[in-house]
Enzyme design. Structure first.
Site, short mmCIF file in Angstrom:
data_model
loop_
_atom_site.label_atom_id
_atom_site.label_comp_id
_atom_site.label_asym_id
_atom_site.label_seq_id
_atom_site.Cartn_x
_atom_site.Cartn_y
_atom_site.Cartn_z
N ARG A 107 49.09 -31.01 79.19
CA ARG A 107 48.62 -31.68 78.12
C ARG A 107 49.37 -31.60 76.77
O ARG A 107 50.01 -30.44 76.36
CB ARG A 107 47.23 -31.31 78.00
CG ARG A 107 46.02 -31.63 79.01
CD ARG A 107 45.68 -33.14 78.95
NE ARG A 107 44.82 -33.61 80.06
CZ ARG A 107 44.09 -34.66 80.14
NH1 ARG A 107 44.24 -35.72 79.08
NH2 ARG A 107 43.40 -34.93 81.14
N HIS B 131 41.61 -31.37 83.31
CA HIS B 131 42.56 -31.83 84.57
C HIS B 131 44.03 -32.30 83.79
O HIS B 131 44.00 -32.61 82.64
CB HIS B 131 42.03 -33.15 84.89
CG HIS B 131 41.24 -34.03 84.44
ND1 HIS B 131 41.97 -35.17 83.88
CD2 HIS B 131 39.80 -34.12 83.77
CE1 HIS B 131 41.30 -35.90 82.96
NE2 HIS B 131 40.05 -35.48 82.99
N HIS C 271 41.30 -42.97 81.89
CA HIS C 271 40.81 -43.99 80.97
C HIS C 271 41.96 -45.10 81.32
O HIS C 271 41.51 -46.30 81.36
CB HIS C 271 40.94 -43.44 79.55
CG HIS C 271 39.42 -42.98 79.37
ND1 HIS C 271 39.14 -41.67 79.69
CD2 HIS C 271 38.40 -43.41 78.46
CE1 HIS C 271 37.68 -41.54 78.92
NE2 HIS C 271 37.39 -42.66 78.16
#
Length: 528
Positions: free
Chosen positions: A344, A404, A411
């Site tokens: 991330r 995750h 999205h």
């Protein structure tokens, strides 16, 4: 042949359509090899370029501070490779926050392409120029979160972002486009660069039967230090270790104080709490309310005696636009967990912070992290440090990213699937002004909308605004600091493939003869 046998024949035919579908790939799914390529001083894999949130990490006092504990990461890899339920239950977690549904990526579906038949290119690597540009964009987005969209053309921080992003990153953006105050931080599809930043479908009232929903929301706290999170290293590390952080947003005013979407922080809040198909169900209701012409291939366009209802009518599109959402999630969850496992942006920011700062934690990486110099030497990092006293990427969500992996984006995949359904259903070429007067928040009072001064009000189209609502929602997650630009682009196109596959298979179930014409996100047109 009986109806019972006919039903079996149709289902078998749909199965053959799915089985025979041609996919453009060159064999097995390919990741970017970061899991194999980065090592510690002893030559062991340290997994610094991969997703590890929720697993235990080395504490501040260690020379490997912030890095995932490799043995814990291997318990996750073991489950991913074996696919055994027992191995998923034995993944070693950190402070208690659970991983989000990795087994969804290996679920089968009864309609549309199988998740394993859909491919995404390898994610950009932290040692390459594309990733450097992508994380630079996210740092600039953090600095611009509270600038009103209407003020982008005059804001000095936006101007600095435009100057930096348009000149200092050799592989950004992908695909390339001129970066100006009118295009910066927007999507790549036709329609994204026209009109207000926010789509008309996120401004217009939504008629829910007897009720009317004004698309206003509570105002979240802005202002850098007051409204951002995880820019202090100890709190950042707790989040990586999986501390259960209160994820309630920090509001200003009372529950009665609401406004339309006027800042990037507003759209980040929208995508923090939305139902995944919310924006597209609302869009469908708006288009139906304004009697938007349907695609010319709808069988009831020319019928003299019938209208659509359960097929090719209102109830059909309202269910179909939501039906694709879980199928989109299963497909992208396979990419996330079983192929790419991309770290991330907040974790990438942690690597950058350790390379640029020796105060907290009081050590330097050994060996140095393989991060591309275009971000380490960028113009945006000194600005970040001057405000936040760290090089961490400030997050808009209190808890930072979900548990995750980053690539692809849930999205964005749902956006691609749902919007493709809407583009198939409605005539994309219709101008918005022929349905209703285009609007934007009133500059003098953002609790109201105005029709005065709306950019490109005479030329924006249904198709363009559908592309834009997909970009708004997907890039809203970028504004929050939890996804990269490539997560958005590649996942939007992944969702598109899912929707097209579902339309192909459903087509044989109808008695009516139909066809759908769709302008894809890449600008080409297809007919289903």
């Amino acid at each position: 042949m009986s109806r019972h046998e006919d039903a079996r024949k149709v289902r078998r035919e749909a199965t053959e359509i799915a089985h025979d579908r041609q996919f453009t790939h060159d064999g097995d799914h390919k990741d970017n090899m970061e899991e194999e390529d980065y090592h510690d001083a002893q030559g062991n894999r340290n997994f610094i370029g991969n997703f590890s949130k929720g697993l235990p990490h080395h504490p501040i006092g260690d020379s490997e501070a912030g890095e995932v504990i490799a043995d814990a990461y291997r318990t996750m890899l073991k489950a991913i490779k074996s696919k055994k339920v027992s191995d998923f239950e034995n993944i070693q977690l950190g402070l208690g926050r659970k991983l989000t549904n990795p087994q969804a990526g290996i679920a089968f579906d009864l309609e549309g392409p199988d998740s394993h038949d859909l491919f995404q290119r390898p994610a950009p690597r932290i040692d390459r120029a594309e990733a450097a540009g992508e994380i630079a964009e996210l740092y600039w987005m953090a600095l611009c979160r509270d600038v009103k969209f209407a003020d982008f053309g005059a804001d000095p921080t936006v101007a600095a972002a435009v100057a930096d992003l348009s000149t200092n990153y050799t592989k950004f953006p992908v695909p390339s486009m001129p970066i100006t105050s009118g295009t910066v931080f927007r999507g790549f599809t036709e329609g994204d660069s026209k009109g207000p930043y926010i789509s008309q479908f996120l401004y217009k009232d939504v008629h829910w039967g007897s009720m009317v929903l004004q698309q206003k929301q509570r105002i979240v706290q802005g202002g850098g230090l007051a409204g951002d999170y995880l820019f202090q290293y100890p709190k950042w590390l707790e989040a990586q270790d999986g501390k259960n952080i209160n994820s309630a947003d920090n509001y200003t005013g009372t529950p009665a104080d609401t406004r339309y979407l006027v800042t990037p922080r507003d759209i980040a809040y929208y995508v923090h709490v939305d139902a995944l198909y919310e924006a597209y169900l609302h869009t469908a209701l708006i288009l139906l309310q304004h009697n938007t012409p349907v695609d010319s291939g709808n069988p009831y366009v020319s019928s003299q005696t019938q209208i659509g209802f359960g097929t090719f009518g209102g109830p059909h599109i309202l269910s179909l636009v939501t039906e694709v959402a879980t199928r989109a999630l299963k497909a992208v969850w396979y990419q996330k967990w079983f192929v790419h496992r991309r770290l991330r942006p907040e974790a990438f920011g942690g690597l950058i912070h350790r390379m640029k700062n020796t105060a907290s934690p009081p050590s330097v990486p050994n060996p140095p992290y393989a991060i591309h110099n275009e971000i380490l030497n960028s113009q945006v990092l000194p600005r970040i440090f001057a405000i936040y006293n760290s090089y961490l990427l400030p997050q808009a969500f209190p808890e930072g990213s979900p548990t995750h992996p980053s690539y692809g984006a849930g999205h964005a995949t749902v956006a691609g699937a749902c919007v493709t359904i809407l583009k198939a259903w409605f005539n994309e070429d219709i101008k918005i002004k022929d349905l209703f007067d285009p609007v934007m928040p009133d500059p003098a009072d953002d609790t109201n909308l105005t029709t005065v001064g709306v950019p490109d009000s005479a030329t924006i189209t249904v198709g363009g605004e559908l592309n834009k609502v997909a970009a708004n929602v997907a890039i809203g997650r970028n504004w929050a600091g939890v996804h990269y630009r490539s997560d958005y682009k590649e996942s939007l196109e992944l969702g598109e493939k899912i929707a097209i596959g579902i339309l192909e298979e459903q087509k044989i179930t109808y008695n009516e003869k139909s066809k759908f014409t769709i302008k894809k996100f890449n600008g080409t047109t297809i007919t289903v």
